[in-house]
Design a protein around this motif. Structure first.
Motif, short mmCIF file in Angstrom:
data_model
loop_
_atom_site.label_atom_id
_atom_site.label_comp_id
_atom_site.label_asym_id
_atom_site.label_seq_id
_atom_site.Cartn_x
_atom_site.Cartn_y
_atom_site.Cartn_z
N MET A 121 19.86 19.79 28.59
CA MET A 121 21.16 19.62 29.26
C MET A 121 20.97 19.42 30.76
N ILE A 122 20.15 20.31 31.36
CA ILE A 122 19.96 20.25 32.81
C ILE A 122 19.39 18.90 33.22
N TRP A 125 21.58 15.85 33.05
CA TRP A 125 22.46 15.82 34.21
C TRP A 125 21.70 15.32 35.43
N ILE A 126 20.45 15.77 35.58
CA ILE A 126 19.67 15.34 36.74
C ILE A 126 19.31 13.86 36.66
N PHE A 131 25.57 9.96 38.88
CA PHE A 131 25.71 11.14 39.74
C PHE A 131 24.46 12.01 39.72
N LEU A 133 20.98 13.86 40.35
CA LEU A 133 20.37 14.38 41.56
C LEU A 133 19.07 13.66 41.88
N TYR A 136 19.43 10.39 43.64
CA TYR A 136 19.91 10.65 45.00
C TYR A 136 18.73 11.07 45.88
N TRP A 165 8.20 20.34 34.06
CA TRP A 165 8.98 21.43 34.64
C TRP A 165 8.64 22.76 33.96
N VAL B 23 14.97 23.89 42.04
CA VAL B 23 16.15 23.06 42.25
C VAL B 23 16.96 22.79 40.96
N PRO B 24 16.30 22.41 39.85
CA PRO B 24 17.12 22.16 38.65
C PRO B 24 17.98 23.36 38.25
N LEU B 25 17.42 24.57 38.37
CA LEU B 25 18.20 25.75 38.00
C LEU B 25 19.37 25.96 38.95
N TRP B 27 20.78 23.67 40.73
CA TRP B 27 21.72 22.57 40.51
C TRP B 27 22.61 22.87 39.31
N MET B 28 22.02 23.46 38.28
CA MET B 28 22.79 23.86 37.11
C MET B 28 23.88 24.85 37.53
N THR B 39 31.84 17.45 40.69
CA THR B 39 30.59 17.14 40.00
C THR B 39 30.29 15.65 40.13
N MET B 40 31.34 14.86 40.34
CA MET B 40 31.13 13.42 40.37
C MET B 40 31.26 12.87 41.78
N MET B 42 29.37 11.54 45.27
CA MET B 42 28.14 10.99 45.83
C MET B 42 28.35 10.82 47.32
N PRO B 43 27.55 11.40 48.17
CA PRO B 43 26.42 12.29 47.90
C PRO B 43 26.86 13.61 47.28
N PRO B 44 25.97 14.21 46.51
CA PRO B 44 26.33 15.45 45.82
C PRO B 44 26.55 16.60 46.81
N TRP B 46 26.37 20.75 47.31
CA TRP B 46 25.74 21.92 46.68
C TRP B 46 26.71 23.06 46.53
N GLN B 343 27.58 19.71 23.49
CA GLN B 343 27.19 18.55 24.28
C GLN B 343 27.45 17.25 23.52
N TRP B 351 30.53 17.81 32.82
CA TRP B 351 29.24 18.40 33.18
C TRP B 351 29.41 19.83 33.71
N MET B 355 27.19 22.73 32.13
CA MET B 355 26.27 23.52 32.95
C MET B 355 26.66 25.00 32.92
#
Lengths: 294, 387, 475
Positions: A121-122, A125-126, A131, A133, A136, A165, B23-25, B27-28, B39-40, B42-44, B46, B343, B351, B355
């Protein structure tokens, strides 16, 4: 056999009886049945019908089978060395006398605890094309990221990244092994004026080679059976089946097309491949693996 | 000096590397706390935020509907009287350039309400007042459709605000979340008990009872670790089908009562390190083998048993393929399967919920890790080295 | 100390208790198959939603009221194909399932269905009771696997107002493919730039150079075979072609099928691929108000009997007609259609096959069947339909659809096991041909080669298991 010996035998068997039952019910019988089914047309609903080696013959001409095998090898060939290198590098870094080592170790280790489903899932999304990350972040470096999940050339690399990861487990294993390497070896090398790289290449790696070897074997076995990640992220195999992995295709044959016989045949081929690769890895590294006390 | 630079490099690499891993965690977590429109972006962003505008009655929460980055005008169309924002290059002599049904160009007379001197550096924003009363489900902030305005983006006030209610909403959206959790916990409980008790028994039998042929049998046990699951998958499925267990939790835990070779192997290593004299002394005192196992050996092996229990918890919590194959009814799903099901149903847009749900699946594992860190790390190191 | 020694024993006892409790709890989960008043519950999974579901629910209620032994419980199930197969494989299927007719052959070969021959014989139900194509849809390898619930046939739907606007007789639809193409040109309106001005003209009024250059925008199309494009693989039927020889040879690249695909490709060639794609990007879903036919963007379309429901719902003021879709030769090949439909099956391993069949039999008697089909605004698959049914039917063209279904040129999807693969491959081929990437001949040769290989493979397998399967099915 004396009476005492017989008694010990029964006692021993009684203690290991849970394993014996499991071995018979969940290993020996399924292995035998699986061989038999692999020579049958079998859909679970009705009785299996013997069709000889047809499942194996069909596999040879099944282009999807070859594609899935190719994808799996591609993934394994990319992810195995990369995760080995990354994990080893992190472990070597951590093995330095740094302040806050436990914290760093925890940071690297945490992702490997995340359940496969959540990982998928994560990263879905990335990797998101619009959108996401990752793309980006790539823009910072002036790179225009690909559409990771929709471009058939990038689906497998994206799965490799995902798998990288989760190297935290190997990091911990390597770190433990590194700490067992005697400091004296390094000290004497330093006296000889060896560089950091020489020490890594000539002391560290040989000394922890059994652990590397063990990780390699487990890695091969694991990489050839990857299922959850690609299945969740790409469902039926992604763009042009570029993320259709062996285990996913096998699962589909069994539980989407109900060609259980074919699935069993595929499973046996996988087993043979794993056995062969394990044997090949063992014999080619035998000379280089150092076992203390040998 | 060279040494010092080396140290700096090591720290930089470690900090950079662990940032990448975290970062992934983060970001979640960040996504899980956002409303859907953030969530949508750009730029994101935080940190999830709410926007406020200073109005006569104080701060009023607003929502940004779109950003305007080029000189435009707020105009009123002639017939319908609808307000709209038009880029200035579409205006000519105070009239709107448009095309008719056949593509011919025409000019429409319009009324200009407000000039918008927006640029890329100084963007304006079309905003609407958030209807707090309607802000309930869907995770969307609702706005009254007609009441909107155009203001310079710089006049808007950002305030960080986490949408904690995303979690309750995600749980609701997953429909059977409490059931998933219950099933997962049942499975974790049963499999931990099964694995720990059966592996301990079998490992004891292999490690501390000198019966004939045990080494040969043990080699067989180790060899079974090589068998990939797909090979035995179909016959086991077929077996459970015959028993009528497909669609129940049973196939997922019954097997754990039959000691798995890997755990037996780990425990055996541990059992063998315990001096033989200990059991001999007990035997002289007239203790039976089972009592020695329960009262002498097991208490000494608590750390190893903990490791095995912990690993089993992780395995059951994370298992996806097993539930996928054996469970048919949504109410019987585990968290992992339920998350994937959610999902597949809602994927692609929501999202923030996805998440939030993922966080709920990840969090217990991480909390557990922080409480049992030592056992975890030792256990993992043990599996690697002794292998 | 005492408590400490007892602890492990207590612990073990607790374990055993938990295990036993879970075990027995699991066992008692066996679904109850009786109502409180002792009726046998028959589980019925159906895919329909909305008014189609309501129509079937009414029949179920009638049946439950008509007797006191069986209680049918209808459940709406999404993705029914896969769920039914998984449930059947898991040994826990419903007693009845409502499937699409085209999936019967696949399920029959997987042994996922109960053959109905014996029960049909006992009930005295034969092919004579049905419009033949709908009976044939349920047959595979000489056994009956299903009975129809609601049928459908396909026809040309045309917009009478657009015909009138184009100067055509609104009561006379095309009768041959050539006529269809000619009418389609007259019904097509484009906007083209002449002398720097955009003007609106009918396609036939374009100069030959303009037709050649294709530098125009489509405003309205007379016809395009790719809309809705659901039966592309079957276009050969209107050219006198077939998909296979009925045994084990495919005829995907027969001259008729090549002719059909060439005709399909003639549209993007004539009107310009880019123009059609641009125009097509404004089309909505065929079952939405934005469907090009309902929105007046396309004058003619091939659609099923259900189209009336959408016209009635989204565009009730539309003047429309329905007739046989034209074939290459109106004399030799009249009334070509594709018969489709929904069917009821009893999955293999159903707990109450006899009771399930009672319900299926009930649905297949004239009264209930007409009530069901009227509710869904379709026609009855039974050979005899009451005058009342036709009179009450809201679809003014229902007789046309019935006539088409009874026509000797009413065809079905081929009852071969590789149909789904064939249809996938044809989808790829039509995609390539429709976007002018390849020629019809090359594309169909490819389909023929690939699908025949797969078919041979399946038949080789079938030859080996045939005897056992047949024996099993006739038990």
């Amino acid at each position: 056999m004396t009476r005492g010996e017989r008694k010990t035998l029964w006692l021993g068997l009684a203690f290991i009886s849970p394993w014996i039952i499991g071995f018979l019910v969940f290993t020996l019988y399924p292995l035998a049945a699986s061989i038999y089914y692999s020579f049958c047309d079998y859909d679970v609903i009705s009785k299996p019908v013997w069709i000889g080696a047809l499942n194996y013959k069909d596999m040879v001409t099944d282009s999807v089978f070859w594609k899935s095998l190719g994808n799996t090898f591609y993934f394994a060939a990319l992810s195995l060395p990369l995760s080995l290198i990354v994990a080893l590098l992190i472990a070597v870094l951590l093995n330095n006398p740094v302040v806050g080592r436990p914290a760093f170790r925890t940071f690297f280790f945490l992702p490997s605890l995340v359940p496969q489903v959540a990982i998928a899932m994560i990263w879905l999304w990335i990797f998101n094309g619009k959108f996401g990350l990752l793309n980006y972040a790539l823009k910072w470096f002036g790179l225009d990221g690909p559409n990771w999940l929709a471009d058939e050339n990038w689906t497998k690399p994206s799965l490799v990244l995902t798998s990288l990861w989760g190297v935290g487990g190997s990091v911990v294993i390597y770190l433990a092994a590194l700490q067992d390497v005697s400091r004296e070896l390094y000290e004497s090398a330093e006296i000889d004026g060896a560089s950091a790289f020489t020490k890594l290449w000539h002391i560290t790696i040989p000394m922890i080679s059994p652990v590397i070897y063990f990780n390699l074997i487990m890695g091969i076995i694991g990489a050839l059976q990857v299922f959850s990640g690609p299945y969740i992220m790409f469902g039926g195999g992604g763009p042009n089946r570029s993320a259709l992995f062996y285990a996913v295709y096998l699962y589909e044959n069994a539980f989407s097309y109900f060609q259980m016989g074919y699935a069993c045949a595929m499973a046996w081929v996988l087993f043979l491949i794993i056995l062969f690769l394990t044997w090949a890895a063992t014999s080619s590294t035998r000379k280089h693996v150092y076992y203390a006390g040998e | 000096m060279k040494h010092f630079l080396g140290r700096i490099a090591i720290y930089l690499l470690l900090i950079g590397g662990s940032a990448i891993f975290l970062v992934p965690l983060l970001w979640m977590l960040s996504t899980a706390l956002k409303p859907i429109d953030q969530t949508m972006s750009m730029p994101p962003t935080w940190l999830p935020y709410r926007l406020y505008q200073q109005q006569a009655g104080g701060l009023v929460e607003v929502k940004s509907l779109e950003a305007i980055e080029s000189p435009s005008a707020l105009i009123q169309l002639p017939d319908a009287g609808a307000l709209t924002v038009i880029p200035l290059q579409r205006m000519q002599d105070g009239q709107l350039k448009s095309t008719d049904a056949l593509g011919a160009e025409i000019l429409v007379p319009v009324k200009i309400i407000k000039e918008i001197p927006a640029t890329r550096e100084n963007p304006w924003s079309r905003i609407a007042v958030v209807d707090v009363a309607a802000d309930d489900h869907e995770g969307e902030t609702h706005v009254a459709a007609k009441d909107w305005d155009v203001v310079p983006a710089s006049t808007l006030i950002h305030k960080t605000s986490f949408r904690w209610d995303n979690f309750t909403k995600a749980v609701k959206a997953m429909k059977y979340f409490p059931m998933y959790l219950k099933n997962t916990l049942i499975l974790c409980f049963l499999t931990i008990i099964g694995t720990v008790s059966s592996s301990a028994l079998a490992a004891y039998g292999f490690a501390r009872i000198p019966w004939r042929g045990r080494n040969k049998v043990f080699v067989i046990a180790l060899a079974t670790m090589m068998v990939p699951f797909p090979v035995v998958m179909v016959p086991i499925y077929s077996l459970f089908r015959t028993l009528g267990w497909i669609g129940t939790l049973k196939p997922l835990w019954v097997g754990s009562f039959c000691a798995a070779a890997f755990n037996v192997f780990l425990l055996r290593q541990f059992f063998m390190t315990i001096p033989k004299d200990l059991s001999d002394a007990a035997r002289i005192d007239g203790c039976g083998e089972f009592r020695i196992f329960l009262q002498i050996i097991l208490p000494l092996c608590k750390p190893a048993l903990m490791v095995i229990g912990l690993f089993q918890f992780m395995a059951s919590w994370n298992d996806f393929l097993g539930p996928l194959i054996y469970l048919t009814n949504q109410k019987d799903f585990t968290l992992a399967l339920g998350l994937q099901f959610f999902q597949s149903q809602h994927g692609g847009t929501e999202w923030h919920y996805l998440m939030a749900a993922s966080t709920l699946v990840v969090l217990p594992v991480i909390v557990l890790f922080f409480f049992t860190q030592k056992t975890f790390i030792e256990g993992i190191s043990m599996t690697g080295i002794k292998g | 100390m005492i408590s400490k020694t007892r602890l492990p024993i207590l612990f073990c006892a607790l374990l055993a208790a938990v295990a036993v409790a879970t075990f027995s709890a699991g066992c008692s989960k066996q679904p109850n198959d009786r109502t409180p008043d002792g009726r046998i519950i028959v589980q019925y999974w159906e895919k329909w939603t909305g008014f189609e579901s309501d129509a079937m629910q009414a029949i179920v209620d009638d049946f439950n009221a008509s007797q006191d032994k069986i209680w049918v419980e209808k459940l709406t199930v999404s993705a029914i194909d896969r769920k039914m197969m998984l449930a059947t494989a898991g040994g826990n299927p419903p007693d009845i399932a409502g499937l699409w007719a085209f999936s019967v052959n696949n399920y029959a070969e997987k042994s996922a269905l109960t053959p109905l021959d014996k029960m049909l014989e006992k009930a005295g139900i034969t092919r004579d009771h049905y419009i033949p194509v709908y009976w044939d849809l349920c047959e595979m390898h000489g056994h009956m696997w299903a009975l129809p619930s609601t049928p459908a046939s396909l026809a040309l739907h045309w917009n009478k107002k657009m015909f009138r606007d184009a100067g055509l007789d609104p009561e006379r639809p095309p009768r041959t493919i050539a006529e269809l193409d000619a009418m389609a040109e007259k019904l097509t309106v484009v906007s083209v730039t002449r002398n720097g001005k955009k003007i609106r003209v009918h396609y036939p009024d374009l100069t030959p150079e303009e037709k050649e250059k294709k530098d125009f925008d489509l405003l309205q199309l007379g016809y395009v075979p790719s809309e809705p494009g659901w039966w592309n693989a079957l276009w050969g039927y209107w050219f006198g072609g077939s998909i296979w020889d009925g045994d084990r040879t495919l005829t995907a690249n027969s001259p008729e099928n090549v002719a059909a695909m060439t005709w399909f490709q003639s549209y993007p060639l004539k009107y310009g691929l880019n123009n059609i794609q641009t125009f097509g990007s404004s089309f909505g879903n065929p079952s939405s108000p934005q469907s090009p036919f309902l929105a007046g963007q396309i004058a003619m379309v091939l659609q099923g009997v259900w189209m009336y429901n959408f016209i009635d719902k989204y565009s009730p003021e539309m003047e429309w007609g329905a007739a046989a879709f034209p074939s290459v030769d109106a004399e030799k090949l009249p009334n070509v259609t594709v018969a489709e439909g929904d069917v009821l099956v009893i999955p293999r391993g159903a707990r109450h096959p006899e009771e399930a069949f009672e319900f299926i039999k009930y649905v297949n008697t004239q009264g209930p069947m007409e009530k069901l089909c009227l509710g869904q605004r379709k026609f009855s698959p039974l050979a005899t339909m009451s005058d009342d049914f036709i009179r009450k039917h809201p679809n003014p063209y229902i007789k046309t659809f019935i006539e088409l279904a009874k026509s000797p040129n009413a065809r079905t999807v081929p009852r071969m096991s590789v149909w789904l693969i064939y249809s996938d491959e044809m989808g790829v081929a039509f995609g390539q041909v429709g976007t002018l990437l390849t020629t019809p001949q090359a594309a169909l040769d490819d389909v023929q080669r690939r699908t025949q290989w797969k078919f041979d493979r399946v038949m080789r397998r079938w030859d080996l298991v045939k005897e056992d399967r047949m024996k099993e099915w006739s038990q």
